[in-house]
Design a protein around this motif. Structure first.
Motif, PDB file in Angstrom:
ATOM      1  N   HIS A  31       0.818  -1.229   0.087  1.00 29.30           N
ATOM      2  CA  HIS A  31       0.177  -0.057  -0.084  1.00 29.30           C
ATOM      3  C   HIS A  31       0.776   1.449   0.000  1.00 29.30           C
ATOM      4  CE1 HIS A  31      -3.788  -2.250   0.359  1.00 29.30           C
ATOM      5  NE2 HIS A  31      -3.420  -2.834   1.123  1.00 29.30           N
ATOM      6  N   GLY A  32       2.091   1.173   0.813  1.00 30.37           N
ATOM      7  CA  GLY A  32       2.792   2.415   0.964  1.00 30.37           C
ATOM      8  C   GLY A  32       3.293   2.704  -0.550  1.00 30.37           C
ATOM      9  N   TYR A  33       4.085   1.567  -1.155  1.00 31.67           N
ATOM     10  CA  TYR A  33       4.552   1.796  -2.410  1.00 31.67           C
ATOM     11  C   TYR A  33       3.503   2.239  -3.500  1.00 31.67           C
ATOM     12  CZ  TYR A  33       9.276  -0.561  -1.754  1.00 31.67           C
ATOM     13  OH  TYR A  33      10.392  -0.680  -1.498  1.00 31.67           O
ATOM     14  N   GLN A  34       2.172   1.727  -3.442  1.00 32.63           N
ATOM     15  CA  GLN A  34       1.121   1.948  -4.369  1.00 32.63           C
ATOM     16  C   GLN A  34       1.141   3.515  -4.441  1.00 32.63           C
ATOM     17  OE1 GLN A  34       0.446  -0.241  -6.555  1.00 32.63           O
ATOM     18  NE2 GLN A  34      -0.538   1.338  -7.631  1.00 32.63           N
ATOM     19  N   HIS A  35       0.916   4.119  -3.132  1.00 32.26           N
ATOM     20  CA  HIS A  35       0.618   5.489  -3.048  1.00 32.26           C
ATOM     21  C   HIS A  35       1.750   6.326  -4.022  1.00 32.26           C
ATOM     22  CE1 HIS A  35      -0.246   9.400  -1.408  1.00 32.26           C
ATOM     23  NE2 HIS A  35       0.843   9.501  -0.962  1.00 32.26           N
ATOM     24  N   ILE A  36       2.831   6.215  -3.661  1.00 30.29           N
ATOM     25  CA  ILE A  36       4.081   6.858  -4.320  1.00 30.29           C
ATOM     26  C   ILE A  36       4.004   6.460  -5.773  1.00 30.29           C
ATOM     27  CG2 ILE A  36       6.594   7.038  -4.541  1.00 30.29           C
ATOM     28  CD1 ILE A  36       6.699   7.033  -1.181  1.00 30.29           C
ATOM     29  N   GLN A  37       3.903   5.249  -6.180  1.00 25.20           N
ATOM     30  CA  GLN A  37       3.920   4.782  -7.554  1.00 25.20           C
ATOM     31  C   GLN A  37       2.801   5.259  -8.551  1.00 25.20           C
ATOM     32  OE1 GLN A  37       5.873   2.275  -9.039  1.00 25.20           O
ATOM     33  NE2 GLN A  37       4.737   2.310 -11.027  1.00 25.20           N
ATOM     34  N   SER A  38       1.583   5.843  -7.715  1.00 30.35           N
ATOM     35  CA  SER A  38       0.547   6.355  -8.519  1.00 30.35           C
ATOM     36  C   SER A  38       1.096   7.878  -8.920  1.00 30.35           C
ATOM     37  CB  SER A  38      -0.952   6.075  -7.704  1.00 30.35           C
ATOM     38  OG  SER A  38      -0.809   6.887  -6.648  1.00 30.35           O
ATOM     39  N   LYS A  39       1.479   8.431  -8.038  1.00 33.57           N
ATOM     40  CA  LYS A  39       2.061   9.686  -8.142  1.00 33.57           C
ATOM     41  C   LYS A  39       2.905   9.900  -9.259  1.00 33.57           C
ATOM     42  CE  LYS A  39       0.646  12.079  -4.108  1.00 33.57           C
ATOM     43  NZ  LYS A  39      -0.004  13.073  -4.106  1.00 33.57           N
ATOM     44  N   MET A  40       3.968   8.758  -9.331  1.00 33.42           N
ATOM     45  CA  MET A  40       5.032   8.530 -10.387  1.00 33.42           C
ATOM     46  C   MET A  40       4.429   8.349 -11.826  1.00 33.42           C
ATOM     47  SD  MET A  40       7.909   6.604  -8.129  1.00 33.42           S
ATOM     48  CE  MET A  40       8.902   6.124  -9.550  1.00 33.42           C
ATOM     49  N   GLU A  41       3.446   7.705 -11.852  1.00 27.64           N
ATOM     50  CA  GLU A  41       2.730   7.416 -13.015  1.00 27.64           C
ATOM     51  C   GLU A  41       1.879   8.624 -13.732  1.00 27.64           C
ATOM     52  OE1 GLU A  41       0.544   4.175 -12.158  1.00 27.64           O
ATOM     53  OE2 GLU A  41       1.912   2.709 -11.933  1.00 27.64           O
ATOM     54  N   LYS A  42       1.994   9.691 -12.941  1.00 29.66           N
ATOM     55  CA  LYS A  42       1.337  10.732 -13.475  1.00 29.66           C
ATOM     56  C   LYS A  42       2.250  11.961 -13.706  1.00 29.66           C
ATOM     57  CE  LYS A  42      -2.729   9.707 -10.990  1.00 29.66           C
ATOM     58  NZ  LYS A  42      -3.600   9.782  -9.777  1.00 29.66           N
ATOM     59  N   ASP A  43       3.518  11.474 -13.924  1.00 23.73           N
ATOM     60  CA  ASP A  43       4.739  12.158 -13.862  1.00 23.73           C
ATOM     61  C   ASP A  43       4.992  12.819 -15.180  1.00 23.73           C
ATOM     62  OD1 ASP A  43       6.332  13.363 -11.925  1.00 23.73           O
ATOM     63  OD2 ASP A  43       7.715  11.701 -11.764  1.00 23.73           O
ATOM     64  N   SER A  44       4.352  12.789 -16.306  1.00 27.12           N
ATOM     65  CA  SER A  44       4.714  13.473 -17.554  1.00 27.12           C
ATOM     66  C   SER A  44       5.894  12.516 -18.245  1.00 27.12           C
ATOM     67  CB  SER A  44       4.818  14.791 -17.398  1.00 27.12           C
ATOM     68  OG  SER A  44       3.556  15.210 -17.179  1.00 27.12           O
ATOM     69  N   ILE A  45       6.259  11.229 -17.442  1.00 24.86           N
ATOM     70  CA  ILE A  45       7.310  10.745 -18.508  1.00 24.86           C
ATOM     71  C   ILE A  45       6.713   9.343 -18.587  1.00 24.86           C
ATOM     72  CG2 ILE A  45       9.351  11.969 -17.349  1.00 24.86           C
ATOM     73  CD1 ILE A  45       9.605   9.745 -15.140  1.00 24.86           C
ATOM     74  N   ASP A  46       7.112   8.560 -19.467  1.00 31.66           N
ATOM     75  CA  ASP A  46       6.608   7.300 -19.978  1.00 31.66           C
ATOM     76  C   ASP A  46       6.761   6.456 -18.940  1.00 31.66           C
ATOM     77  OD1 ASP A  46       8.900   5.392 -20.746  1.00 31.66           O
ATOM     78  OD2 ASP A  46       9.510   7.508 -21.296  1.00 31.66           O
ATOM     79  N   SER A  47       5.590   5.334 -19.029  1.00 35.05           N
ATOM     80  CA  SER A  47       5.338   4.468 -17.884  1.00 35.05           C
ATOM     81  C   SER A  47       6.472   3.338 -17.778  1.00 35.05           C
ATOM     82  CB  SER A  47       3.989   3.707 -18.054  1.00 35.05           C
ATOM     83  OG  SER A  47       3.917   3.041 -19.323  1.00 35.05           O
ATOM     84  N   GLU A  48       7.329   3.067 -18.956  1.00 31.78           N
ATOM     85  CA  GLU A  48       8.542   2.031 -18.818  1.00 31.78           C
ATOM     86  C   GLU A  48       9.560   2.724 -18.222  1.00 31.78           C
ATOM     87  OE1 GLU A  48       6.669   3.019 -21.702  1.00 31.78           O
ATOM     88  OE2 GLU A  48       5.473   1.349 -22.097  1.00 31.78           O
TER      89      GLU A  48
END
Length: 179
Positions: free
Chosen positions: A122-139
């Protein structure tokens, strides 16, 4: 304002963190944490009735502190593109330099306890979701996260962990990937 109970609980968790960092995760006992916190074992048991509860509390506390650190780095970053990924990398860099023993211990404990593993997820997922909206590609986001995981796992299993200079170069390369 936090209640007295919440303040005492946080004091116990901070004391457990200090104990782990000064000693060894494997030496963690309820008696040792009570002594480190300067409270009776009964006082500790009021907040954490067993070692499993203390480990769960430590896991949650660690990820809350890590999230706060990540959010602080993101807030300071004036460049929107890649800001959360850079914040994550910077928080991990600080963590590896300061709290690696605590996090390595929690990761090790989580392999034995599915509840701890779920809390970490759950802790990782919170930060991961922010990173995924970072305007850089998901890969790129995935590569950064997996490289960071690799740095932690190398420490956890003592499998050719990088020396400080090499780790710094890897971290710098990850930061470069966010731009």
């Amino acid at each position: 304002m936090k209640s007295k109970s919440a303040i005492k609980r946080q004091h116990i968790l901070k004391s457990a963190t200090v104990f782990i960092l000064e000693n060894n995760f494997n030496k963690l006992t309820l008696d040792a944490v009570a002594k480190q916190a300067g409270i009776s074992k009964g006082g500790l048991l009021y907040h954490f009735p067993n070692k499993e509860a203390l480990l769960m509390g430590l896991t949650q506390y660690t990820f809350e502190e890590f999230t706060i650190l990540t959010e602080a780095h993101a807030k300071e970053d004036p460049v929107e593109k890649g800001k959360w990924s850079r914040a994550y990398i910077e928080a991990v860099k600080w963590d590896l330099e300061n709290n690696a023993a605590l996090n390595v211990g929690i990761m090790a404990a989580s392999t034995l306890d599915p509840k701890l593993s779920e809390s970490m997820s759950h802790g990782y997922q919170h930060i991961q979701s922010k990173m995924e909206k970072d305007s850089i590609d998901s890969e790129t986001v995935a590569i950064i996260r997996l490289a960071i995981d690799g740095l932690y796992y190398a420490e956890l299993f003592n499998i050719a962990p990088l020396d400080e200079k090499s780790r710094e170069k890897v971290i710098q390369q990850l930061i470069n990937m966010t731009k």
